[in-house]
Design a protein around this motif. Structure first.
Motif, PDB file in Angstrom:
ATOM      1  N   TYR A  86      28.840 -21.042  25.824  1.00 34.43           N
ATOM      2  CA  TYR A  86      27.937 -22.115  26.253  1.00 34.43           C
ATOM      3  C   TYR A  86      28.176 -22.554  27.691  1.00 34.43           C
ATOM      4  O   TYR A  86      27.398 -23.332  28.230  1.00 34.43           O
ATOM      5  CB  TYR A  86      28.002 -23.290  25.283  1.00 34.43           C
ATOM      6  CG  TYR A  86      27.021 -23.092  24.153  1.00 34.43           C
ATOM      7  CD1 TYR A  86      25.733 -23.619  24.233  1.00 34.43           C
ATOM      8  CD2 TYR A  86      27.345 -22.326  23.045  1.00 34.43           C
ATOM      9  CE1 TYR A  86      24.811 -23.404  23.224  1.00 34.43           C
ATOM     10  CE2 TYR A  86      26.423 -22.103  22.031  1.00 34.43           C
ATOM     11  CZ  TYR A  86      25.158 -22.646  22.132  1.00 34.43           C
ATOM     12  OH  TYR A  86      24.244 -22.422  21.141  1.00 34.43           O
ATOM     13  N   ASP A 133      25.373 -20.404  28.954  1.00 41.88           N
ATOM     14  CA  ASP A 133      24.098 -20.861  28.403  1.00 41.88           C
ATOM     15  C   ASP A 133      23.636 -22.120  29.122  1.00 41.88           C
ATOM     16  O   ASP A 133      22.440 -22.344  29.313  1.00 41.88           O
ATOM     17  CB  ASP A 133      24.260 -21.132  26.903  1.00 41.88           C
ATOM     18  CG  ASP A 133      22.925 -21.167  26.180  1.00 41.88           C
ATOM     19  OD1 ASP A 133      22.011 -21.846  26.682  1.00 41.88           O
ATOM     20  OD2 ASP A 133      22.794 -20.539  25.127  1.00 41.88           O
ATOM     21  N   LYS A 134      24.579 -22.927  29.547  1.00 39.32           N
ATOM     22  CA  LYS A 134      24.267 -24.177  30.245  1.00 39.32           C
ATOM     23  C   LYS A 134      24.169 -24.007  31.758  1.00 39.32           C
ATOM     24  O   LYS A 134      23.406 -24.725  32.414  1.00 39.32           O
ATOM     25  CB  LYS A 134      25.351 -25.204  29.912  1.00 39.32           C
ATOM     26  CG  LYS A 134      25.191 -26.571  30.576  1.00 39.32           C
ATOM     27  CD  LYS A 134      26.288 -27.502  30.112  1.00 39.32           C
ATOM     28  CE  LYS A 134      26.137 -28.894  30.718  1.00 39.32           C
ATOM     29  NZ  LYS A 134      26.422 -28.903  32.160  1.00 39.32           N
ATOM     30  N   SER A 156      19.873 -18.125  32.277  1.00 38.89           N
ATOM     31  CA  SER A 156      19.715 -18.731  30.958  1.00 38.89           C
ATOM     32  C   SER A 156      18.330 -19.357  30.811  1.00 38.89           C
ATOM     33  O   SER A 156      17.863 -20.074  31.701  1.00 38.89           O
ATOM     34  CB  SER A 156      20.793 -19.799  30.739  1.00 38.89           C
ATOM     35  OG  SER A 156      20.525 -20.561  29.582  1.00 38.89           O
ATOM     36  N   THR A 173      17.494 -21.748  28.767  1.00 42.68           N
ATOM     37  CA  THR A 173      17.591 -23.207  28.664  1.00 42.68           C
ATOM     38  C   THR A 173      17.805 -23.844  30.038  1.00 42.68           C
ATOM     39  O   THR A 173      17.286 -24.924  30.303  1.00 42.68           O
ATOM     40  CB  THR A 173      18.739 -23.609  27.725  1.00 42.68           C
ATOM     41  OG1 THR A 173      19.961 -23.012  28.165  1.00 42.68           O
ATOM     42  CG2 THR A 173      18.460 -23.174  26.299  1.00 42.68           C
ATOM     43  N   THR A 174      18.556 -23.179  30.912  1.00 40.37           N
ATOM     44  CA  THR A 174      18.775 -23.700  32.260  1.00 40.37           C
ATOM     45  C   THR A 174      17.470 -23.730  33.039  1.00 40.37           C
ATOM     46  O   THR A 174      17.136 -24.739  33.685  1.00 40.37           O
ATOM     47  CB  THR A 174      19.806 -22.834  33.010  1.00 40.37           C
ATOM     48  OG1 THR A 174      21.012 -22.771  32.260  1.00 40.37           O
ATOM     49  CG2 THR A 174      20.110 -23.415  34.382  1.00 40.37           C
ATOM     50  N   ALA A 219      17.348 -25.785  20.419  1.00 45.41           N
ATOM     51  CA  ALA A 219      17.594 -26.299  21.766  1.00 45.41           C
ATOM     52  C   ALA A 219      16.282 -26.592  22.490  1.00 45.41           C
ATOM     53  O   ALA A 219      16.195 -27.537  23.271  1.00 45.41           O
ATOM     54  CB  ALA A 219      18.432 -25.296  22.562  1.00 45.41           C
ATOM     55  N   GLU A 259      20.641 -31.273  29.699  1.00 47.90           N
ATOM     56  CA  GLU A 259      21.386 -30.094  29.241  1.00 47.90           C
ATOM     57  C   GLU A 259      22.600 -30.506  28.404  1.00 47.90           C
ATOM     58  O   GLU A 259      22.953 -29.834  27.430  1.00 47.90           O
ATOM     59  CB  GLU A 259      21.842 -29.256  30.438  1.00 47.90           C
ATOM     60  CG  GLU A 259      20.725 -28.467  31.072  1.00 47.90           C
ATOM     61  CD  GLU A 259      20.778 -26.993  30.732  1.00 47.90           C
ATOM     62  OE1 GLU A 259      21.152 -26.642  29.603  1.00 47.90           O
ATOM     63  OE2 GLU A 259      20.458 -26.195  31.633  1.00 47.90           O
ATOM     64  N   THR A 276      21.322 -28.652  25.222  1.00 45.16           N
ATOM     65  CA  THR A 276      21.972 -27.344  25.080  1.00 45.16           C
ATOM     66  C   THR A 276      23.338 -27.448  24.433  1.00 45.16           C
ATOM     67  O   THR A 276      23.668 -26.705  23.508  1.00 45.16           O
ATOM     68  CB  THR A 276      22.105 -26.677  26.463  1.00 45.16           C
ATOM     69  OG1 THR A 276      20.812 -26.568  27.067  1.00 45.16           O
ATOM     70  CG2 THR A 276      22.724 -25.297  26.340  1.00 45.16           C
ATOM     71  N   THR A 305      23.691 -28.090  20.549  1.00 49.43           N
ATOM     72  CA  THR A 305      23.019 -27.176  19.622  1.00 49.43           C
ATOM     73  C   THR A 305      23.967 -26.545  18.599  1.00 49.43           C
ATOM     74  O   THR A 305      23.686 -26.570  17.396  1.00 49.43           O
ATOM     75  CB  THR A 305      22.266 -26.077  20.395  1.00 49.43           C
ATOM     76  OG1 THR A 305      21.327 -26.687  21.287  1.00 49.43           O
ATOM     77  CG2 THR A 305      21.520 -25.161  19.442  1.00 49.43           C
TER      78      THR A 305
END
Length: 468
Positions: free
Chosen positions: A163, A166-167, A172, A174-175, A371, A401, A405, A408
């Motif tokens: 993560y 991922d963050k 990413s 989500t980013t 997310a 985030e 994120t 999650t």
């Protein structure tokens, strides 16, 4: 597209609904030991009942269910692809090869921080926590088991590392999504997050170093030697075992689409199983669906290596669909609207603003199961408050985030929580205490708000801390 609700629920109705859903989950999972899938399915009808009470028509609520599910279909495709990849990589000797060389190269006392760093680098390079856990994460679990490490803390180290990227990774989804939702440039969003993630990464690394000293097997690495012997007897272990992993990571680093890249990696696993492991080509292809099957004299290796396949993800996918549908219903019936309005009114200072954004993200995961839902709730609920207080949107994106994120994998029924537990073979409640990076990001984000640290104003100045 959602239909406008006939009437918004009252705060009391929302609270009663929340208590009812939590009660159903506890009753089904804890008291009756039933799958959480059934609890979420029953929760659908609790929300539908509230919607009918408010004057909603069923057609609009059914549309909301399908709309909510549609938002998470990319995650479902990734789950299917990762399941296929795990099955063929087990049969092809790719994951066993990584485990073998990891046991040979690593020392037990440095394993936990190394697992954290390896998964962090992989996720930063690829931008995917699912892909990281499905490859490097599984390998770390095998190495940790070989060293006799408790699997929950190994899972915690792997998930923490996964993560980080991922963050933070510009690759990413989500980013990128958070930067877009908050109308912040991607580079500025990442810089803002680093003010929180930088200290969190450093402290997490130190914590795993200390933990590694406590969880050493007192110099006895006989289990690691047994594991290496068993792997060597069941698989052809060689340098080329690592090539598919290097190819997949390389393609993801080049920002190639995740689903086709992971599917290509699964195909490479089939080729490796047939070419180098002596597996019949039909049996090798079957691992894409049914997973790998071996028999060794070590129980933990049997558990670790007999997994994967698309079929192993079916329960995960069903749970994700139920959670996403529940999130769509919450949105349609106005439950999320009422909560957002209450949080917006309460967030009257920078400190409360940070708490409200983080909490909104967690709520999106808790009620929406993904997310993507949490990022939307966190970024929209208190956006006006940031603008009214003159606080830069970079702070909003950073807190979004953190609440979206990061939380999650902490909720058992989100797509991330279910995937981590299923793939690593460790329950969410077991690895949760070891998600030190996640807890640190949440704590530092909230602390910055009350202390006025990195709380930039729209004109670029530092916002003054305001007592709450």
């Amino acid at each position: 597209m959602t239909y406008p609700p006939a009437a918004l629920p009252s705060l009391r109705q929302v609270l009663l609904l929340a208590v009812a859903i939590i009660g159903v989950i506890f009753l089904f999972v804890q008291a009756m030991a039933l799958p959480i899938h059934l609890a979420l399915f029953v929760s659908w009808f609790l929300v539908i009942g509230l919607g009918k009470w408010l004057g909603q028509d069923y057609a609009s609520m059914q549309k909301a269910i399908t709309t909510g599910i549609h938002k998470g279909m990319v995650a479902v495709l990734v789950l299917i692809a990762v399941g296929a990849l795990i099955g063929s990589w087990m049969a092809g000797g790719i994951v066993p090869g990584i485990i073998y060389y990891g046991l040979a190269a690593m020392s037990p006392e440095w394993f936990l921080p190394a697992a954290f760093v390896i998964c962090a680098i992989t996720s930063l390079a690829t931008g995917t926590s699912f892909g990281t856990i499905g490859t490097a994460g599984i390998a770390m679990m095998g190495i940790g088991a070989g060293f006799g490490m408790p699997l929950p803390i190994v899972a915690g180290a792997a998930i923490c590392g996964a993560y980080v990227g991922d963050k933070m990774s510009p690759l990413s989804d989500t980013t990128v999504m958070t930067a877009s939702l908050c109308e912040v440039k991607l580079v500025e969003h990442i810089k803002s997050m680093f003010t929180v993630s930088g200290p969190a990464i450093l402290i997490t690394f130190v914590l795993f170093v200390v933990a590694g000293l406590f969880y050493q097997p007192d110099g006895d690495i006989s289990q690691a030697q047994q594991a290496m012997t068993a792997l060597d007897s069941h698989f052809v272990i060689a340098w080329f075992s690592l090539l598919p992993a290097a190819i997949v990571i390389g393609l993801l680093v080049l920002h190639m689409p995740a689903v086709p890249v992971i599917c290509f990696g699964a195909l490479l696993g089939v080729c490796w199983a047939a070419l180098f492991q002596g597996v019949d080509i039909v049996a090798a292809i079957r691992t894409l669906y049914s997973g790998n099957q071996i028999e060794s004299n070590l129980d933990f290796l049997n558990i670790l290596l007999n997994r994967g396949g698309m079929s192993s993800m079916f329960e995960v996918i069903i749970l994700v669909l139920f959670a996403l549908g529940l999130g769509g219903l919450m949105d349609q019936t106005g439950v999320l609207t009422v909560i957002s309005e209450r949080l917006r009114r309460w967030a009257s200072s920078p400190g409360k603003l940070g708490v409200s954004t983080v909490f909104a993200g967690f709520l999106g995961n808790f009620l929406g199961g993904a997310a993507y839902v949490s990022l939307i709730t966190a970024s929209t609920i208190t956006r006006k408050n940031y603008d009214q207080m003159g606080i830069d949107r970079r702070v909003l994106s950073r807190n979004t985030e953190a609440g979206g994120t990061i939380t999650t994998p902490m909720v058992p029924w989100t797509d991330g929580g279910v995937f981590m537990a299923t793939t690593l073979g460790v329950a969410t409640v077991s690895y949760l205490p070891f998600l030190w990076y996640h807890f640190l990001v949440l704590a530092i984000s909230v602390f910055y708000g009350f202390a006025g640290i990195a709380m930039w104003q729209n004109d670029g100045r530092q916002a003054e801390p305001v007592s709450s």
